[in-house]
Design a protein around this motif. Structure first.
Motif, short mmCIF file in Angstrom:
data_model
loop_
_atom_site.label_atom_id
_atom_site.label_comp_id
_atom_site.label_asym_id
_atom_site.label_seq_id
_atom_site.Cartn_x
_atom_site.Cartn_y
_atom_site.Cartn_z
N THR A 1 77.79 -13.95 -16.40
CA THR A 1 78.39 -12.96 -15.70
C THR A 1 78.00 -12.61 -15.15
O THR A 1 77.25 -11.34 -15.54
N THR A 2 77.87 -12.60 -13.61
CA THR A 2 76.93 -11.44 -13.37
C THR A 2 77.95 -10.01 -12.95
O THR A 2 79.11 -10.61 -12.98
N MET B 1 78.12 -5.51 -3.76
CA MET B 1 79.72 -6.05 -4.04
C MET B 1 80.80 -5.79 -4.93
O MET B 1 81.99 -5.96 -4.36
N ALA B 2 80.36 -5.22 -6.09
CA ALA B 2 80.74 -4.42 -6.77
C ALA B 2 81.26 -3.14 -6.62
O ALA B 2 83.00 -3.11 -6.64
N GLY C 1 84.87 0.11 -12.40
CA GLY C 1 86.17 -0.15 -12.66
C GLY C 1 86.67 -1.18 -12.42
O GLY C 1 88.41 -1.16 -12.69
N THR C 2 86.12 -2.48 -12.11
CA THR C 2 86.70 -4.11 -11.92
C THR C 2 86.37 -4.65 -12.92
O THR C 2 86.82 -5.46 -12.61
N LEU C 3 85.47 -4.00 -14.06
CA LEU C 3 85.30 -5.24 -15.17
C LEU C 3 86.37 -5.13 -16.27
O LEU C 3 87.16 -4.33 -17.06
N ARG D 1 80.53 -3.38 -12.59
CA ARG D 1 81.67 -3.20 -12.16
C ARG D 1 82.08 -2.67 -13.18
O ARG D 1 83.31 -2.12 -13.55
N ALA D 2 81.31 -2.64 -14.33
CA ALA D 2 81.78 -1.33 -15.07
C ALA D 2 81.77 0.49 -14.29
O ALA D 2 82.72 0.71 -14.45
#
Ligand code: ZN
Length: 402
Positions: free
Chosen positions: A123-124, A351-352, A133-135, A129-130
């Protein structure tokens, strides 16, 4: 260029470059980067997700930052510029400011993301993402090939997964995110241009398909009575290629396949394979994925196989912010170069990061459009032009509100 060479030596692959998330090689590369950040006048440390983060204060401490970065992990048997060039170029720019004793009306942060490629856990964008804050916490239960979860790998690395919420940044802390990256495609080279401005990062869908039939003796089971999962998978792969070829700008890839039990004299009873679908327009991609699901389901039905299709990950396409693109373009023109805009077929940390900040990307020409391959190569001149454009962009940067 020397620093790219130096980072490439932190590898689990003798004579080549493989460096996955939370590995001993990843630790060494992170330490090297933190050292360079400190030499460039930054406060630097690993965050709880294993991202190397450096901060260069502005005219006063605690100002919101212009965030620059890229990733420090690699694919297997990788080249030495994909990711690393962006981190090192950003550090060089801060170093130049620091040598001039120059402070800007904003802070600069440079991030070397610990995981972008997703090689180890499938999973990329774990690092970015961390930070954005979207993890989702359940992602930390994803396991690598040896059964180690992300949460336990973080602990083994000496990091605390319970502190992950500290990694998250607020929108008000980040004025923009900008990333320099090699193009990974042939457009700039074909047009004789050293750099280009990215308009958008293509969206993608990643699926895992499981086909289950029945294993049996390769000598005794007649063809008409077989439920061969691998022969069915071969048909499915053909379908992925055909669907992708029929839609302009859509690309589809089966990059991984596993057949069980995997013996020369046994009919494969179970097959797992992955599908990666990408397109600049989200509707086009979603429609293609629906079509693939139905075509694959037809194949499974006709061959009397059990089918499971799981969506591993999907990302919408991410447009770069026009106000940042304009500032990058001015920096390119300041080098006396023409401006070329182009989309990114590959995914990136932006993207993240888009969840908390407007994003921009500067592409640097690479030889033959080759990446994810030891043959990946750029020239010293292009690396210097890329860094000069990035420096000018930082130096002249005006936040949207100003
Ligand atoms: Zn990359």
């Amino acid at each position: 260029m020397q620093r790219c060479d130096a980072l490439a030596r932190h590898s689990e692959l003798p004579g080549g470059l493989t460096r996955v998330f939370l590995s001993p090689e990843g630790r060494d590369a992170g330490e090297a980067v933190l050292g360079w950040m400190r030499e460039a006048g930054m406060q630097a440390a690993l965050d709880a997700m294993g991202n190397a983060v450096g901060r260069y204060e502005g005219v006063r401490a605690g100002l919101p930052c212009l965030m620059l970065g890229s990733h420090l992990d690699t694919v297997r048997d990788a080249g030495k510029y994909d990711g690393m060039l962006g981190v090192i170029s950003a550090i060089e720019c801060v170093d130049a400011l620091n040598k001039q004793r120059k402070k800007l009306p904003f802070a600069i942060e440079v991030v070397g993301f610990g995981d972008e490629e997703g090689v180890r856990f499938g999973t990329t964008l774990l690092g970015s993402r961390a930070l954005a804050g979207t993890l989702a916490p359940e992602v930390l239960e994803a396991k690598d090939a040896s059964g180690t979860s992300i949460a336990s790998a973080l602990r083994e690395f000496g990091l605390n997964p319970d502190r992950l919420s500290n990694v998250k940044r607020k929108k008000s802390e980040v004025l923009a995110y900008a990333e320099l990256h090699i193009e990974q495609g042939p457009v700039l080279e074909a047009e004789g241009l050293p750099v280009g401005v990215v308009t958008a990062i293509n969206g993608f869908s990643r699926l895992r398909v499981a086909l289950r039939g029945e294993a049996g003796h390769a000598g005794t089971v007649p063809m008409a009575l077989r439920r061969d999962a691998l022969a069915a998978a071969a048909e499915c792969i053909g379908v992925v290629e055909r669907v992708a070829k029929n839609v302009p700008e859509l690309v589809g890839t089966v990059g991984r396949i596993e057949a069980k039990p995997g013996a020369i004299n046994v009919i494969p009873g179970e097959v797992l394979f992955t599908i990666d679908v990408r397109a600049p327009v989200d509707d086009v991609r979603v429609e293609a994925v629906d079509e693939l699901r139905s075509l694959i389901s037809n194949i499974a039905q006709r061959r009397n196989l059990q089918l499971e299709i799981e969506t591993l990950q999907q990302f919408r396409s991410s447009a770069c912010a026009p106000w940042l693109m304009e500032q990058l373009e001015r920096a390119i023109q300041a080098q006396g170069l023409p401006v070329r805009r182009l989309p990114s077929g590959a995914g990136h940390d932006g993207m993240a990061m888009k969840a908390i900040a407007d994003i921009a990307m500067l592409f640097v020409r690479c030889k033959g459009g080759v990446s994810h391959n030891p043959a990946e190569s750029i020239t010293e001149e292009d690396a210097a032009i890329g860094a000069a454009v990035l420096f000018d962009f930082i130096h002249e940067f005006k936040p949207l509100s100003a």
